[in-house]
Design a protein around this motif. Sequence first.
Motif, short mmCIF file in Angstrom:
data_model
loop_
_atom_site.label_atom_id
_atom_site.label_comp_id
_atom_site.label_asym_id
_atom_site.label_seq_id
_atom_site.Cartn_x
_atom_site.Cartn_y
_atom_site.Cartn_z
N ARG A 141 -18.10 -36.45 -58.73
CA ARG A 141 -17.59 -37.10 -59.75
C ARG A 141 -16.51 -36.42 -60.71
O ARG A 141 -15.71 -36.91 -61.22
N ASP A 142 -17.17 -35.18 -60.90
CA ASP A 142 -16.21 -34.29 -61.66
C ASP A 142 -14.86 -34.10 -61.16
O ASP A 142 -13.91 -34.20 -61.89
N LEU A 143 -14.79 -33.85 -59.91
CA LEU A 143 -13.53 -33.67 -59.49
C LEU A 143 -12.73 -35.00 -59.38
O LEU A 143 -11.46 -34.85 -59.76
N LEU A 144 -13.32 -36.09 -59.27
CA LEU A 144 -12.55 -37.38 -59.38
C LEU A 144 -12.09 -37.49 -61.07
O LEU A 144 -11.07 -37.94 -61.11
N TYR A 145 -13.06 -37.24 -61.83
CA TYR A 145 -12.46 -37.39 -63.19
C TYR A 145 -11.44 -36.54 -63.55
O TYR A 145 -10.25 -36.66 -64.05
N LYS A 146 -11.49 -35.23 -63.08
CA LYS A 146 -10.57 -34.08 -63.57
C LYS A 146 -9.19 -34.34 -62.65
O LYS A 146 -8.02 -34.15 -63.42
N ARG A 147 -9.07 -34.83 -61.60
CA ARG A 147 -8.15 -35.43 -60.88
C ARG A 147 -7.38 -36.37 -61.57
O ARG A 147 -6.14 -36.26 -61.82
N GLY A 148 -7.97 -37.27 -61.88
CA GLY A 148 -7.34 -38.31 -62.65
C GLY A 148 -6.93 -37.86 -63.93
O GLY A 148 -5.68 -38.23 -64.18
N TYR A 149 -7.35 -36.95 -64.79
CA TYR A 149 -7.16 -36.58 -65.94
C TYR A 149 -5.79 -35.80 -65.87
O TYR A 149 -4.83 -36.14 -66.55
N ALA A 150 -5.81 -34.93 -64.92
CA ALA A 150 -4.53 -34.01 -64.59
C ALA A 150 -3.40 -34.77 -64.17
O ALA A 150 -2.33 -34.64 -64.78
N LEU A 151 -3.64 -35.72 -63.21
CA LEU A 151 -2.69 -36.59 -62.87
C LEU A 151 -2.12 -37.40 -64.03
O LEU A 151 -0.66 -37.56 -64.14
N ALA A 152 -2.64 -37.93 -64.78
CA ALA A 152 -2.18 -38.70 -65.93
C ALA A 152 -1.62 -37.78 -66.87
O ALA A 152 -0.63 -38.14 -67.42
N THR A 153 -1.82 -36.56 -67.04
CA THR A 153 -1.20 -35.77 -68.20
C THR A 153 0.24 -35.52 -67.54
O THR A 153 1.19 -35.48 -68.23
N GLU A 154 0.20 -35.51 -66.22
CA GLU A 154 1.56 -35.38 -65.72
C GLU A 154 2.46 -36.56 -65.76
O GLU A 154 3.70 -36.28 -66.11
N HIS A 155 1.96 -37.69 -65.73
CA HIS A 155 2.73 -38.83 -65.85
C HIS A 155 2.97 -38.99 -67.36
O HIS A 155 4.17 -39.44 -67.86
N LYS A 156 2.11 -38.86 -68.20
CA LYS A 156 2.55 -38.99 -69.64
C LYS A 156 3.81 -37.95 -70.03
O LYS A 156 4.68 -38.33 -70.57
N ALA A 157 3.74 -36.74 -69.54
CA ALA A 157 4.52 -35.72 -69.71
C ALA A 157 5.84 -36.15 -69.52
O ALA A 157 6.95 -35.97 -70.03
N LYS A 158 5.92 -36.99 -68.32
CA LYS A 158 7.21 -37.71 -67.98
C LYS A 158 7.55 -38.95 -68.51
O LYS A 158 8.39 -39.75 -68.22
N GLY A 159 6.51 -39.30 -69.15
CA GLY A 159 6.93 -40.75 -70.15
C GLY A 159 6.12 -42.04 -69.46
O GLY A 159 6.91 -43.17 -69.87
N SER A 160 5.32 -41.78 -68.50
CA SER A 160 4.89 -43.09 -67.98
C SER A 160 3.87 -43.59 -68.78
O SER A 160 2.84 -42.71 -69.28
N HIS A 161 3.62 -44.85 -69.25
CA HIS A 161 2.68 -45.47 -69.76
C HIS A 161 1.47 -46.09 -68.98
O HIS A 161 0.34 -45.96 -69.40
N VAL A 162 2.01 -46.28 -67.62
CA VAL A 162 0.92 -46.81 -66.94
C VAL A 162 1.22 -46.20 -65.50
O VAL A 162 2.17 -46.06 -65.15
N ILE A 163 -0.03 -45.72 -64.97
CA ILE A 163 -0.07 -45.45 -63.48
C ILE A 163 -0.73 -46.33 -62.75
O ILE A 163 -1.53 -46.99 -63.20
#
Length: 816
Positions: A141-163
């Motif tokens: 569960r922890d891996l899944l959460y952290k993977r989702g979080y890290a992926l989203a930080t990259e999306h956000k930094a590139k300007g995506s609002h929705v993954i």
Amino acid sequence: MKVPDYALLLSGLLLAPVDASTCQTPIDHPGEPFSYVQPLNTTILSPYGHYPAGLPSPKTKGKGGWENALARAKNWTAQLTLEEKSWVATGQPGPCVGNVLPIPRLNFSGLCLQNGPQCLEQGDYSSVFVSSVSAAASWDRDLLYKRGYALATEHKAKGSHVILGPIGGPLGRSPYDGRTWEGFATDPYLTGICMEETILGMQDAGVQANAKHFIAYEQETQRNPTYAPDANATTYIQDSVSSNLDDRTLHEIYMWPFANAARARVASMMCSYNRVNGSHACQNSYLLNHLLKTELGFQGYVMSDWGATHSGVASIESGMDMTMPGGFTLYGELWTEGSFWGKNLTEAVNNGTVPIARLDDMIVRIMTPYFWLGQDTHYPSVDSSVGPLNVDSPPDTWLYPWKFTGSSNRDVRGNHSQMIRAHGAASTVLLKNERNALPLRKPRNIVIVGNDAGPVLQGASNPDEFEYGVLANSGGSGACRFSFLSTPLDAITSRARKDGAIVQHWLNNTQITGNSMPSLWNPEQPDVCLVFLKAWASEGSDRQYLELDWNGNAVVEAVVKYCGNTVVITHSAGANVLPFADHPNVTAILAAHYPGEEAGNAIADVLYGDVNPSAKLPYVIAYNESDYNAPLTTAVQTNGTYDWQSWFDEELEVGYRYFDAHDIPVRYEFGFGLSYTTFNLTNLTATTPVATNLTALPEHRPVQPGGNPTLWDTVYTLTAEVRNTGTVDGYAIPQLYVGYPDSAPAGTPPSQLRGFDKVWLAKGQTKQVTFELMRRDVSYWDVVAQDWRIPTGGFTFKAGFSSRDFRANVTAALLR
Ligand code: NOJ
């Protein structure tokens, strides 16, 4: 037209009244129940009947903590003109794979929607994480959460609002489905947990998640209609495949993970390409309005898959809130300008066909998660570098003059590589390990074999070009751009040099299978041969076979003739048949799935024992391809418009449920995976007595995201002792399966996963694990009551280390 009895139809008890004289073509318009009718020249009756209309589309109330955001979204919506509202609901070509136009006068810079589940598809200087099937294999569960979080930080930094992810379906009803690797496990419970953790991670990082594809989207073949090559490309030659399934299967298998997604307050859901019981998933009011927005209490917005919109008013009334890509629409393989929505939506409101209140709710649903996640303040702008990478709407299709602020080619990777390496190792399943083959103990003469071991030589855009190179991700909208890729060849070679070893490599499968192997190793028999094989699968087509690509079996056969210690490693979408698995010279097998950019380092960490493997199969590896059930519909013999049908006749017998129900031996079962140590599990005990007042049907509390909250109440708790009985430290993954009492309706699978944990145990250490069972976990979907019912009689709770390795049982009735 004969009006059916809906309760009976839903219960699956009434067959649709079909004969040639009552034949109708499918009607998708809400208000008119759809009747599935077989083509005249067939005699098969639909056992699944009709869907009643689910109208009107319920308004969001912002339940589950979105109330303030809802108020802001309503105020915001009130400031829009009708045209602006229509365009917020309708995508436009632009820099992202999906785009909502900016409204500068309101300081709204639009919405950027980007793929996908493993990376930012259109992203330079971004990371390639482990694939979803890998993440599921970690059971972490922890891996899944952290993977989702890290992926989203990259999306956000590139300007995506929705993954555009995560993926709750395809679930892998058939292992041939081309997209199983984009999703998690062939099990609703495990996929449900994966969905929930990933969504929480993504949204905690401030990015909207999109649970896709709703629903019963289980094959790529004919996922879209075949269109006539006429000017506007709207005439079907044949419609998309219809997934035909009963109500119980829909609830207990395919909807289950989406309930977890709703519970995690996912911002949006994507309706799928296929038809469901004859009606397009994106204009099926029963699915979207009744099941999703009412029963599951989903408060966000439903967006179409790209080109899955087949109507204007019908899809809007049926509960779809956003059409994508919108102004520029995909019909089958063709891109065409124009949309059922956009200007047509404005007109439909003006002429009274669509009530303005419905359009307002669509916008409020879209904007509530935006405000809830604070995307209105200091959100990074879209990086201009994503636009030219957009294959769906390349810059020459953009109608709106998109402006870019902020720096370009932003490097958003941070230190994620380190985490990806750890996740890759944690997701690698050790399937066989004999004669102490692994971990490697400073071998001095290593041979690396196979075209999956080295660098990518020819790009990775399709399987024909992808002969040479490690397969760490695959194609379609889940494809990734690697900023670097650690290969097994590099990682093992640099590791081996520390031990003063020789590393020889032989990467040409054609040459290997051409009988020139003995010349490979020199001067003596190698200590170990590491054979790297791969299996490609991608959106847009289904797998044709489950063997490894590039003659993988023959590669192993060639190696084992000369090498007594052969370790096979696969990089694959999911299930492969492994006919070489029993060969005595194949001493170890590892399934590494698609591990992302650190593929090489991650596998080296496992091979050398820096990481003790703990991952478990999230699907079944059968002995033969023919052992799997639920074949895809790959062709139709007739040319009627609606002839593509996929009958989910296996009902609940999906994945291991089928193999167990029919006692079919499997090579490696669901939940299986070895470690370099061994574990035992004892003392399975119920710690909460069964509540005396537990009722068969749940109390009806006001619906929250995820549905009736009573379904998520813990009703029974078990604990067990897990002990590391081996000689090294490692993670155990104890699993709990439930066998329902005989009073449950026919077709209930013998064992269903309902709990798991991942626990670190030093050698010799014992820990207690707890399995909390929620009401949904011990209920079945009662098609007549239209509710989740706990059956009377004794349940068997089985705990162990796979779906076929139970170490302790408890039998208990839950109802007095
Ligand atoms: C179609 C795919 O099914 C979906 O998963 C993806 O997000 C969209 N295309 C956009 O690329």
